[in-house]
Design a protein around this motif. Structure first.
Motif, PDB file in Angstrom:
ATOM      1  N   VAL A  21      -4.532   8.543  -9.277  1.00  0.00           N
ATOM      2  CA  VAL A  21      -5.185   7.283  -8.913  1.00  0.00           C
ATOM      3  C   VAL A  21      -5.776   6.635 -10.161  1.00  0.00           C
ATOM      4  CG1 VAL A  21      -6.967   6.220  -7.479  1.00  0.00           C
ATOM      5  CG2 VAL A  21      -5.729   8.223  -6.647  1.00  0.00           C
ATOM      6  N   PHE A  56      -8.231   0.364   1.557  1.00  0.00           N
ATOM      7  CA  PHE A  56      -7.386   1.278   0.785  1.00  0.00           C
ATOM      8  C   PHE A  56      -8.008   1.566  -0.585  1.00  0.00           C
ATOM      9  CE2 PHE A  56      -3.862   1.212  -2.437  1.00  0.00           C
ATOM     10  CZ  PHE A  56      -3.487   2.540  -2.282  1.00  0.00           C
ATOM     11  N   TYR A  94      -9.337   5.359  -1.765  1.00  0.00           N
ATOM     12  CA  TYR A  94      -8.775   6.042  -2.928  1.00  0.00           C
ATOM     13  C   TYR A  94      -9.691   5.988  -4.151  1.00  0.00           C
ATOM     14  CZ  TYR A  94      -4.240   7.324  -1.011  1.00  0.00           C
ATOM     15  OH  TYR A  94      -3.235   7.928  -0.284  1.00  0.00           O
ATOM     16  N   ILE A 100       0.832  -1.206   0.000  1.00  0.00           N
ATOM     17  CA  ILE A 100       0.000   0.000   0.000  1.00  0.00           C
ATOM     18  C   ILE A 100       0.867   1.256   0.000  1.00  0.00           C
ATOM     19  CG2 ILE A 100      -1.619   1.350   1.397  1.00  0.00           C
ATOM     20  CD1 ILE A 100      -2.960  -1.233   2.218  1.00  0.00           C
ATOM     21  N   SER A 101       1.936   1.247   0.780  1.00  0.00           N
ATOM     22  CA  SER A 101       2.838   2.401   0.820  1.00  0.00           C
ATOM     23  C   SER A 101       3.464   2.661  -0.552  1.00  0.00           C
ATOM     24  CB  SER A 101       3.931   2.170   1.866  1.00  0.00           C
ATOM     25  OG  SER A 101       4.845   3.239   1.899  1.00  0.00           O
ATOM     26  N   LYS A 134       0.807   4.098  -2.908  1.00  0.00           N
ATOM     27  CA  LYS A 134       0.505   5.494  -2.600  1.00  0.00           C
ATOM     28  C   LYS A 134       1.534   6.428  -3.234  1.00  0.00           C
ATOM     29  CE  LYS A 134      -2.095   5.010   1.723  1.00  0.00           C
ATOM     30  NZ  LYS A 134      -2.122   5.288   3.180  1.00  0.00           N
ATOM     31  N   ASN A 135       2.808   6.028  -3.214  1.00  0.00           N
ATOM     32  CA  ASN A 135       3.849   6.838  -3.849  1.00  0.00           C
ATOM     33  C   ASN A 135       3.643   6.913  -5.364  1.00  0.00           C
ATOM     34  OD1 ASN A 135       5.229   7.444  -1.456  1.00  0.00           O
ATOM     35  ND2 ASN A 135       6.403   5.541  -1.545  1.00  0.00           N
ATOM     36  N   ALA A 169       0.727   9.204  -6.050  1.00  0.00           N
ATOM     37  CA  ALA A 169       1.075  10.607  -5.841  1.00  0.00           C
ATOM     38  C   ALA A 169       1.769  11.198  -7.063  1.00  0.00           C
ATOM     39  CB  ALA A 169       1.971  10.741  -4.609  1.00  0.00           C
TER      40      ALA A 169
END
Length: 273
Positions: free
Chosen positions: A48, A68, A72, A36-37, A40-41, A44
């Motif tokens: 999405v 998650f 999003y 997930i991390s 997310k990067n 960003a």
């Protein structure tokens, strides 16, 4: 934007379906939190996606990942289990990354070279995704770095026609044909499990079905299922009970046998000369 995500060992490989732009993230531990991390990067930087497709790893089946996806606002789909062809885009991206990193050296520069190299359609992944050429270590005319979007509508039409043409020649060469749809309650033979089952329903993923067996529910691709009139075995308990397969064998003549699809077959009678 449609995104394919595949987790291989300690790397997460993501590829945009249209531009074929590849992102690679290093994972210290292949857990739901690290995946997930990393996503997310990526979000960003590129936004999405509308749809995200992944394999059936435990990282993507957890409640945390479902939350998650809901937060999003993207649709999460998984490929059919035990069907490598469904993973074609992502597996091709993984093979590309392995080829780029095979000789070692600067991994980032290798990815930059791939993203700036024109594809068969004449545009690079960077240009298709960002609307401009990427500046690399090679000498470039400054004019080529000026933002200039290609004709996306015309390009998508040409790409679609090319894929349809490839599909036509592939089907003709391999003599493939479209299999009929299965209906709830229909009995099938599951080739990956060597057992019978009953179709529950068709899932949202293409050509994917939920099938009930004696051991529970399974999700399989249409290519793994063979329609048959043979009734599925019922789960039994106790030592004195006899399974359906044993009953079937007992009802079959001695010189006959049951094929994998559930059909009774008897060898032809030949003259003993």
């Amino acid at each position: 934007m449609d995104l394919f995500v595949w987790e291989k060992k300690t790397y997460l490989v993501a590829i945009d379906y249209f531009s074929r732009y590849i992102e690679v993230a290093y994972l210290q531990v292949a857990s739901t939190e690290t995946v997930i991390s990393a996503l997310k990067n990526i979000f960003a930087r590129h936004g999405v996606p509308v749809t995200l497709m992944s394999d059936n790893g435990p990282q993507y089946a957890s409640t945390l990942f479902k939350d998650f996806a809901s937060e999003y606002g993207f649709t999460h789909m998984t490929s059919s289990p035990r069907y490598p062809q469904a993973n074609g885009e992502a597996e091709r991206a993984v093979a590309t990354v392995k080829g780029l990193w095979k000789e070692g050296g600067d991994y980032a520069k290798a990815l930059l070279s791939y993203r700036a190299t024109p594809l068969e359609n004449g545009y690079s992944p960077g240009q298709l995704l960002m609307g401009r050429q990427l500046r690399t270590t090679l000498l470039q005319v400054p004019k080529t770095l000026t933002p200039c979007w290609p004709n996306i509508k015309q390009l998508r039409s040409r790409e679609t026609q090319g894929k349809q043409k490839q599909e036509k020649y592939y089907n003709k060469h391999h003599r493939t044909h479209k299999q009929p749809e299965l209906h709830p309650g229909q009995t099938v033979w599951i080739t990956t499990e060597n057992t019978h089952g009953t179709v529950v329903n068709q899932t949202a993923a293409p050509r994917s079905y939920l099938v009930r067996t004696g051991d529970g529910l399974l999700r399989r691709n249409r290519s793994h299922l063979r329609a048959t009139q043979q009734p599925p075995p019922e789960p039994t308990s106790g030592e004195d009970t006899v399974s359906d397969s044993e009953n079937q064998l007992a009802a079959v003549p001695e010189d006959a046998y049951i094929t994998r699809s559930g059909r009774r077959s008897r060898p032809p009678k030949r003259l003993d000369l």
